[in-house]
Design a protein around this motif. Structure first.
Motif, PDB file in Angstrom:
ATOM      1  N   ASP A  36       4.242  14.420  -0.144  1.00  0.00           N
ATOM      2  CA  ASP A  36       2.991  13.696  -0.371  1.00  0.00           C
ATOM      3  C   ASP A  36       3.201  12.573  -1.370  1.00  0.00           C
ATOM      4  N   GLU A  37       3.982  12.848  -2.399  1.00  0.00           N
ATOM      5  CA  GLU A  37       4.237  11.855  -3.435  1.00  0.00           C
ATOM      6  C   GLU A  37       4.908  10.613  -2.855  1.00  0.00           C
ATOM      7  N   HIS A  38       5.868  10.833  -1.954  1.00  0.00           N
ATOM      8  CA  HIS A  38       6.573   9.684  -1.378  1.00  0.00           C
ATOM      9  C   HIS A  38       5.641   8.880  -0.477  1.00  0.00           C
ATOM     10  N   LEU A  39       4.813   9.541   0.308  1.00  0.00           N
ATOM     11  CA  LEU A  39       3.878   8.810   1.165  1.00  0.00           C
ATOM     12  C   LEU A  39       2.921   7.976   0.321  1.00  0.00           C
ATOM     13  N   LEU A  40       2.393   8.544  -0.744  1.00  0.00           N
ATOM     14  CA  LEU A  40       1.480   7.802  -1.616  1.00  0.00           C
ATOM     15  C   LEU A  40       2.199   6.648  -2.307  1.00  0.00           C
ATOM     16  N   PHE A  41       3.466   6.845  -2.638  1.00  0.00           N
ATOM     17  CA  PHE A  41       4.276   5.770  -3.224  1.00  0.00           C
ATOM     18  C   PHE A  41       4.418   4.610  -2.236  1.00  0.00           C
ATOM     19  N   CYS A  42       4.668   4.920  -0.969  1.00  0.00           N
ATOM     20  CA  CYS A  42       4.816   3.879   0.054  1.00  0.00           C
ATOM     21  C   CYS A  42       3.492   3.147   0.275  1.00  0.00           C
ATOM     22  N   ILE A  43       2.395   3.884   0.265  1.00  0.00           N
ATOM     23  CA  ILE A  43       1.070   3.268   0.405  1.00  0.00           C
ATOM     24  C   ILE A  43       0.782   2.361  -0.777  1.00  0.00           C
ATOM     25  N   GLU A  44       1.139   2.809  -1.964  1.00  0.00           N
ATOM     26  CA  GLU A  44       0.941   1.993  -3.161  1.00  0.00           C
ATOM     27  C   GLU A  44       1.705   0.672  -3.056  1.00  0.00           C
ATOM     28  N   ASN A  45       2.952   0.733  -2.623  1.00  0.00           N
ATOM     29  CA  ASN A  45       3.753  -0.492  -2.475  1.00  0.00           C
ATOM     30  C   ASN A  45       3.125  -1.445  -1.475  1.00  0.00           C
ATOM     31  N   LEU A  46       2.610  -0.902  -0.373  1.00  0.00           N
ATOM     32  CA  LEU A  46       1.984  -1.750   0.636  1.00  0.00           C
ATOM     33  C   LEU A  46       0.674  -2.340   0.118  1.00  0.00           C
ATOM     34  N   HIS A  47      -0.078  -1.552  -0.632  1.00  0.00           N
ATOM     35  CA  HIS A  47      -1.318  -2.060  -1.227  1.00  0.00           C
ATOM     36  C   HIS A  47      -1.023  -3.233  -2.158  1.00  0.00           C
ATOM     37  N   LYS A  48       0.016  -3.114  -2.948  1.00  0.00           N
ATOM     38  CA  LYS A  48       0.401  -4.208  -3.847  1.00  0.00           C
ATOM     39  C   LYS A  48       0.789  -5.453  -3.050  1.00  0.00           C
ATOM     40  N   ALA A  49       1.439  -5.234  -1.897  1.00  0.00           N
ATOM     41  CA  ALA A  49       1.802  -6.368  -1.047  1.00  0.00           C
ATOM     42  C   ALA A  49       0.554  -7.059  -0.503  1.00  0.00           C
ATOM     43  N   ALA A  61      -2.473  10.963   9.374  1.00  0.00           N
ATOM     44  CA  ALA A  61      -2.577  11.220   7.932  1.00  0.00           C
ATOM     45  C   ALA A  61      -2.995   9.991   7.141  1.00  0.00           C
ATOM     46  N   LEU A  62      -2.728   8.805   7.666  1.00  0.00           N
ATOM     47  CA  LEU A  62      -2.938   7.591   6.887  1.00  0.00           C
ATOM     48  C   LEU A  62      -4.368   7.408   6.362  1.00  0.00           C
ATOM     49  N   PRO A  63      -5.415   7.591   7.185  1.00  0.00           N
ATOM     50  CA  PRO A  63      -6.760   7.393   6.631  1.00  0.00           C
ATOM     51  C   PRO A  63      -7.050   8.265   5.418  1.00  0.00           C
ATOM     52  N   VAL A  64      -6.620   9.533   5.470  1.00  0.00           N
ATOM     53  CA  VAL A  64      -6.844  10.459   4.358  1.00  0.00           C
ATOM     54  C   VAL A  64      -6.000  10.054   3.153  1.00  0.00           C
ATOM     55  N   ALA A  65      -4.727   9.767   3.395  1.00  0.00           N
ATOM     56  CA  ALA A  65      -3.820   9.423   2.300  1.00  0.00           C
ATOM     57  C   ALA A  65      -4.231   8.107   1.628  1.00  0.00           C
ATOM     58  N   ILE A  66      -4.646   7.134   2.426  1.00  0.00           N
ATOM     59  CA  ILE A  66      -5.070   5.846   1.861  1.00  0.00           C
ATOM     60  C   ILE A  66      -6.318   6.048   1.002  1.00  0.00           C
ATOM     61  N   ASN A  67      -7.278   6.827   1.491  1.00  0.00           N
ATOM     62  CA  ASN A  67      -8.482   7.102   0.697  1.00  0.00           C
ATOM     63  C   ASN A  67      -8.131   7.809  -0.607  1.00  0.00           C
ATOM     64  N   ASP A  68      -7.218   8.769  -0.531  1.00  0.00           N
ATOM     65  CA  ASP A  68      -6.805   9.481  -1.743  1.00  0.00           C
ATOM     66  C   ASP A  68      -6.167   8.516  -2.728  1.00  0.00           C
ATOM     67  N   TYR A  69      -5.328   7.620  -2.220  1.00  0.00           N
ATOM     68  CA  TYR A  69      -4.683   6.643  -3.092  1.00  0.00           C
ATOM     69  C   TYR A  69      -5.715   5.723  -3.733  1.00  0.00           C
ATOM     70  N   LEU A  70      -6.607   5.163  -2.922  1.00  0.00           N
ATOM     71  CA  LEU A  70      -7.605   4.229  -3.451  1.00  0.00           C
ATOM     72  C   LEU A  70      -8.521   4.895  -4.468  1.00  0.00           C
ATOM     73  N   ASN A  71      -8.836   6.170  -4.250  1.00  0.00           N
ATOM     74  CA  ASN A  71      -9.686   6.896  -5.197  1.00  0.00           C
ATOM     75  C   ASN A  71      -8.962   7.210  -6.506  1.00  0.00           C
ATOM     76  N   SER A  72      -7.638   7.108  -6.482  1.00  0.00           N
ATOM     77  CA  SER A  72      -6.852   7.473  -7.661  1.00  0.00           C
ATOM     78  C   SER A  72      -6.565   6.289  -8.578  1.00  0.00           C
ATOM     79  N   ILE A  73      -6.898   5.089  -8.134  1.00  0.00           N
ATOM     80  CA  ILE A  73      -6.545   3.908  -8.924  1.00  0.00           C
ATOM     81  C   ILE A  73      -7.801   3.254  -9.486  1.00  0.00           C
ATOM     82  N   GLU A  74      -7.600   2.480 -10.532  1.00  0.00           N
ATOM     83  CA  GLU A  74      -8.688   1.691 -11.096  1.00  0.00           C
ATOM     84  C   GLU A  74      -8.808   0.395 -10.311  1.00  0.00           C
TER      85      GLU A  74
END
Length: 264
Positions: free
Chosen positions: A21-34, A208-221
């Protein structure tokens, strides 16, 4: 015992079975920054960097009945989308490189490889992103890896392909016949399955992406001070003093050195 431990770890994953899970969220974070970089990077200077086709935009405006400001916003979004497509390819590289036994190339000439050098891959997000010259260069590169690493299978990966396949890559490119016993082309679903050992790995990721992306977005400021797409505001500010339309302003900025265009 190792197999039982692996099963327990996989059952503990929230998103997919083949990476943490940590690696998937890390990859989503990198893409969000892009995404943020791409959106924040469209200043007037960057928007003009490849010369804007204002003749085409004139047709678009009239034939599609779009006002000039919305038209320019659409063109800016098109430029952002072009940048993001490259980042999506990087996302897949990072996901696949996070599978146990594999790693990302990091500008080493390959996109993903096996830790034991039995697999090398070049990943393209879409099947139609290469012309004949780039296809020829890619085949030659993969063939060199296959020749240098006698146990390696080398793959041209098409994440979004026309069919599901895993086959030898052979045929005519630029009038020359190419084939190699260990150079393959493979669709995204088959490559995900090959590396992960999970036949539905790509489907798992998709679901998994919709759930993981929502979790990531909810975790950041969320930073509400970010200014996106400043190009249109910069151009509109110019029109206040120039009294030009938005499209005329863009044409003047891009082509004022053309005969007569300095009088727009």
């Amino acid at each position: 015992m190792a197999i039982k431990l692996l099963i327990i770890i996989r059952m503990a994953n929230k998103y997919v079975n083949f990476i943490t899970d940590e690696h998937l969220l890390f990859c989503i974070e990198n893409l969000h920054k892009a995404y943020l970089r791409a959106k924040n990077n469209i200043t007037k200077k960057n928007f003009y960097s490849n010369k804007v086709d204002t003749i085409k935009l004139t047709f678009d405006s009239k034939f599609n009945d779009i006002n000039e400001e919305n038209l320019i916003q659409s063109e800016i979004l098109r430029q952002i989308d072009k940048s993001i497509n490259n980042s999506i390819g990087t996302f897949h590289e990072q996901i696949l490189g996070g599978i146990e036994g594999f790693e990302v190339g990091n500008l080493s000439g390959f996109d993903v490889k096996a830790d034991d050098d039995t697999l090398f891959a070049d990943i393209k997000n879409k099947h139609n992103t290469m012309n004949s010259s780039s296809s020829e260069a890619l085949f030659q590169k993969l063939a060199r890896y296959a020749d240098d690493y006698k146990k390696a299978k080398c793959y041209w990966v098409q994440i979004l392909a026309k069919n599901s396949f895993n086959e030898l890559w052979k045929g005519e490119i630029n009038g020359k016949e190419y084939s190699h016993s260990r150079v393959y082309k493979i669709s995204g679903d088959q490559f995900y399955a090959l590396l992960s050992g999970e036949q539905d790995a790509l489907l798992q990721l998709y679901k998994a992406l919709p759930v993981a992306i929502n979790d990531y977005l909810n975790s950041i400021e969320h930073n509400h001070t970010i200014i996106e797409n400043s190009a249109i505001d910069e151009i509109k500010l110019q029109t206040v003093t120039s009294n030009k339309s938005i499209l005329d302003q863009i044409t003047f900025d891009n082509y004022n050195y053309y005969l007569g265009f300095d009088k727009l």
